[in-house]
Design an enzyme around this catalytic site. Sequence first.
Site, PDB file in Angstrom:
ATOM      1  N   GLU C  81     -28.433  -3.307 -10.292  1.00  0.00           N
ATOM      2  CA  GLU C  81     -29.360  -2.184 -10.418  1.00  0.00           C
ATOM      3  C   GLU C  81     -30.534  -2.578 -11.295  1.00  0.00           C
ATOM      4  O   GLU C  81     -31.361  -1.750 -11.649  1.00  0.00           O
ATOM      5  CB  GLU C  81     -28.653  -0.934 -10.954  1.00  0.00           C
ATOM      6  CG  GLU C  81     -28.084  -1.054 -12.346  1.00  0.00           C
ATOM      7  CD  GLU C  81     -28.867  -0.288 -13.393  1.00  0.00           C
ATOM      8  OE1 GLU C  81     -29.598  -0.966 -14.118  1.00  0.00           O
ATOM      9  OE2 GLU C  81     -28.738   0.949 -13.465  1.00  0.00           O
ATOM     10  N   CYS C 113     -22.966   0.507 -10.278  1.00  0.00           N
ATOM     11  CA  CYS C 113     -22.108  -0.540 -10.831  1.00  0.00           C
ATOM     12  C   CYS C 113     -21.225  -1.232  -9.810  1.00  0.00           C
ATOM     13  O   CYS C 113     -20.439  -2.099 -10.166  1.00  0.00           O
ATOM     14  CB  CYS C 113     -21.236   0.041 -11.947  1.00  0.00           C
ATOM     15  SG  CYS C 113     -22.190   0.555 -13.388  1.00  0.00           S
ATOM     16  N   THR C 154     -23.265   1.084 -24.535  1.00  0.00           N
ATOM     17  CA  THR C 154     -22.473   0.300 -23.579  1.00  0.00           C
ATOM     18  C   THR C 154     -23.302  -0.494 -22.572  1.00  0.00           C
ATOM     19  O   THR C 154     -22.831  -1.513 -22.077  1.00  0.00           O
ATOM     20  CB  THR C 154     -21.542   1.236 -22.778  1.00  0.00           C
ATOM     21  OG1 THR C 154     -22.341   2.254 -22.160  1.00  0.00           O
ATOM     22  CG2 THR C 154     -20.486   1.853 -23.676  1.00  0.00           C
ATOM     23  N   ARG C 201     -19.730  14.705 -19.237  1.00  0.00           N
ATOM     24  CA  ARG C 201     -18.307  14.734 -18.861  1.00  0.00           C
ATOM     25  C   ARG C 201     -18.102  14.775 -17.338  1.00  0.00           C
ATOM     26  O   ARG C 201     -17.031  14.415 -16.853  1.00  0.00           O
ATOM     27  CB  ARG C 201     -17.618  15.924 -19.541  1.00  0.00           C
ATOM     28  CG  ARG C 201     -17.543  15.741 -21.064  1.00  0.00           C
ATOM     29  CD  ARG C 201     -16.955  16.954 -21.751  1.00  0.00           C
ATOM     30  NE  ARG C 201     -15.581  17.227 -21.337  1.00  0.00           N
ATOM     31  CZ  ARG C 201     -14.543  16.557 -21.812  1.00  0.00           C
ATOM     32  NH1 ARG C 201     -14.705  15.612 -22.713  1.00  0.00           N
ATOM     33  NH2 ARG C 201     -13.331  16.847 -21.408  1.00  0.00           N
ATOM     34  N   THR C 203     -19.272  12.702 -15.422  1.00  0.00           N
ATOM     35  CA  THR C 203     -19.093  11.319 -14.975  1.00  0.00           C
ATOM     36  C   THR C 203     -17.636  10.885 -15.041  1.00  0.00           C
ATOM     37  O   THR C 203     -17.259   9.885 -14.463  1.00  0.00           O
ATOM     38  CB  THR C 203     -19.931  10.334 -15.837  1.00  0.00           C
ATOM     39  OG1 THR C 203     -19.458  10.395 -17.180  1.00  0.00           O
ATOM     40  CG2 THR C 203     -21.403  10.670 -15.794  1.00  0.00           C
ATOM     41  N   HIS C 236     -13.180  -0.950 -13.077  1.00  0.00           N
ATOM     42  CA  HIS C 236     -14.530  -0.872 -13.623  1.00  0.00           C
ATOM     43  C   HIS C 236     -14.448  -0.340 -15.042  1.00  0.00           C
ATOM     44  O   HIS C 236     -13.684   0.584 -15.329  1.00  0.00           O
ATOM     45  CB  HIS C 236     -15.429   0.025 -12.764  1.00  0.00           C
ATOM     46  CG  HIS C 236     -16.783   0.204 -13.387  1.00  0.00           C
ATOM     47  ND1 HIS C 236     -17.597  -0.856 -13.662  1.00  0.00           N
ATOM     48  CD2 HIS C 236     -17.441   1.306 -13.831  1.00  0.00           C
ATOM     49  CE1 HIS C 236     -18.710  -0.414 -14.234  1.00  0.00           C
ATOM     50  NE2 HIS C 236     -18.636   0.894 -14.344  1.00  0.00           N
ATOM     51  N   ASN C 268     -20.524  -2.480 -21.001  1.00  0.00           N
ATOM     52  CA  ASN C 268     -20.477  -2.272 -19.554  1.00  0.00           C
ATOM     53  C   ASN C 268     -21.507  -3.175 -18.882  1.00  0.00           C
ATOM     54  O   ASN C 268     -22.707  -2.920 -18.972  1.00  0.00           O
ATOM     55  CB  ASN C 268     -20.779  -0.802 -19.245  1.00  0.00           C
ATOM     56  CG  ASN C 268     -20.777  -0.513 -17.747  1.00  0.00           C
ATOM     57  OD1 ASN C 268     -20.450  -1.387 -16.942  1.00  0.00           O
ATOM     58  ND2 ASN C 268     -21.132   0.721 -17.393  1.00  0.00           N
ATOM     59  N   SER C 298     -21.559   4.562  -9.556  1.00  0.00           N
ATOM     60  CA  SER C 298     -21.985   5.963  -9.580  1.00  0.00           C
ATOM     61  C   SER C 298     -22.735   6.296  -8.305  1.00  0.00           C
ATOM     62  O   SER C 298     -23.413   5.450  -7.727  1.00  0.00           O
ATOM     63  CB  SER C 298     -22.882   6.215 -10.788  1.00  0.00           C
ATOM     64  OG  SER C 298     -22.099   6.199 -11.960  1.00  0.00           O
TER      65      SER C 298
END
Lengths: 131, 384, 348
Positions: C81, C113, C154, C201, C203, C236, C268, C298
């Site tokens: 990305e 991701c 992250t 939240r 996510t 992940h 991440n 995502s």
Amino acid sequence: MDLAKHWRLRHARYRLEGQRNRFTGEVRFPPAPPLPGEREDIWEPYILKGRGRVYSFSVVRQPPEGFEDQPPYLVALVRLDEGPMVTAQLTDCDLDQVAIDMPVEMVTRRLRDLGPTGLIVYGYKFRPIVS
Amino acid sequence: MRRVYIIGTGATPVGEHWDRSPASLAIEALTGALGSIPASRIGALYVASALSGTLHTQSQMAALIATAAGIPGVEAVTIEAGGASGGVALRQACLAVAAGAVDLAMVVGVEKVTDVLDARREAALALATDVDWEAVHGVTLTALWALLMRRYMHEYGYSADDFAPFPINAHANGVANPRAMYRFAITAEKVRNAPMVAEPLGLLDCSTAADGAAAVLIASEGLAHELCATPVRIAGSATATDTLALHSRPDPLWFQAAAHSAASALRMARLTHSDVQVFDVTDPHGIAAALALESSGFAKRGTAVALAREGAITPKGRLPLATGGGCKARGDVVGANGVYQIVELVAQLRGQAGVVQVNGARVALAQCMGGIGVTVATHILTLE
Amino acid sequence: MMKPERPVGITGYGVYIPRFRIAAREIARIWDGTSGTPVDSKSVPGPDEDTITMSIEAARNALARAHITPDRLSAVWVGSESHPYSVKPSGTLVAEALGATPWVSTADWEFACKAGSEALTAAMGMVGSGMAEYVLAIGADTAQGRPGDALEYTAAAGAAALIVGPAMDAVAVIEGTTSYVTDTPDFFRRADTAYPVHGHRFTGEPAYFGTVRSAAEKLLRDLGAKPSDFTYAVFHQPNTRFPQTVARQLGFTPQQIAPGLLSPKIGNAYSAAALLGLCAILDVAQPGDTIFVTTYGSGAGSDAYALRVTDALPERRERAPLTAAYLARETFVDYAVYVKWRGKLVME
């Protein structure tokens, strides 16, 4: 725009591609056109292994235009295992970490950024060997 | 080939000439070199400028200066060979006069570097490296000299401090030069404590690029004696080149072009190394002077720094160097350095150098260098 | 479950992690992170690094392990990305640097991701159909979080490169994959903006947990396997807690996920995150070991894979630096240096 100028050097810049003499095995970098009168096919493309040792080094603190965001950065002459010497930056290397004869390996990194309307120029740098 | 003589010299002070154009500087120098000789007698004009195209963004500088000198129409050519431009231009003038093509040739070195800011100037200077394989990595000329200095220290066991006698000598001599940019002495302690520019090179072992123009008037033998009471002969003149990139050379600490041009110039002058009594070389840093002296055969390899430490490069020493202040104290006028060298050495041979006068100097060597030993021009001047 | 007719596997793998780190507590020092941090530290790309440079190094390591000449790659695919150019493929430059050009398919993949695992699944099809002998699939990112945002702790950098080839030449055979996708706006970045937006939240459930569980449970079901059948598992890892939680929900143990859980130290790595974990497991796995991998992107989707390690692995992994070598060379920078390097200083 400097487009073609960087494009035509991409093999040497991105992957350290030089030339090898078909008859003597001599390796040279950077690649060069045949000398006047020299047979075209004497030198063949050859990718160098990218390992060498620092011949000498310095730190650039007064940069030329286009490198203003980089100082202080390490520059070095590197003697490659195959024989040729190259000029390049050292990266992933602390200023007090480098010494003459330090073994280094080639990595492909951003050499400079020609801005929002220009290319990102990529090419070889060297760093302490990651084992 | 005819004999060639210098019959006039002129130069501007070196410095930051904010209010002056390249033509204005050039005309001041040219006027000084002409003395009472009318400009209309100039048969050809050779203009040395390393950076006029890139910094002043003006090509055909020679035509510009010919026009400013009131002699449009004269044969005029611009010479670019980096820091060797001045010496190479002088060489062209010598060839023209020696060949009989012209009887009187003017050499003007002019550089105007303060019209742009530092980074652009560094980039322009770095054009004297191999741009595809050196400058693209952000390497500057100063950094390349620093690489050589570090290697030299490694090979011969010197410390950075050992190079201090070069800038100290340059500054000591520069005090006496009214045209020098820096007219103050410096100490070893100051050199040692200066901030780093490109390790191991500190600020006080780095020349400052500056504005200036110098000119010398070259004449054939007959004309020289007619027009000048104390003509100085150009007994030897030679240029040579080496690979553009430092890394392409089998031994980076050996300047083949310096060796070749010095040997050729001495041979042409029918002189030997021991005949030369005063020197000027391209010396933006101590390492540059050391390698020039060694490659040209005036010091054994690895010994030039020791010789400097022992005082050999002062006006009283065996290898008097930078009597006008050199690149460091006079100021580094890049393409014009080679002409300033001639102006200063002519003063030495004429016994007009004042407190930096080398006693009995009759043979002088001027050597200027473009890039890192890429183009080297060597001239031998003699007093007959 | 998807599985090509011709068995395929990973014949070479390689990673790259930048040497620089920033400690989460250093970010918290600036932004008052008193409620705890999601990781200990994260990787930071050096000023001369980007998705292309990291992809090149990971891919060189993968080629060294696969022991093939680069001209044998039929495709070089880069999932990210954070491609340096909006228009101009990363893949062509990576392929050129590897020496794989000009007879090669290249493309850049994008799926938050899981852009790298999209490329991996496609590579299975390309090789499995017989169209290609070897395909290089890369996941690489230099992710950015808005200063002060939870993501800033992250959003990290790294690259993982996998060469997919015939199973008979593999260090790990891929036994099957599932792909589960819904339109779930848990996290997105509009064109021409620097930083992504996320749904806090939202996510977690239903995005990450629901999606990962769906892909993983379907693969387990189709394989007729249970979590305890696998030697290792990797998920992940947008932070430390999410992969630990989803592993527990699915029935995997902390021991199974330990070797592949890199997020506590490097944050991440986005497209590279789960694939880096897989590579770290391949660094230690023994012939016969089995590995369960589930990626997440995502938007949202999840790809799950089951792998079986072959006898070829132990010798081949020594041909390039292990993940541990990259993890070991950690140099911490402070927030000021991080801000300078990551383009967060307004310069003009």
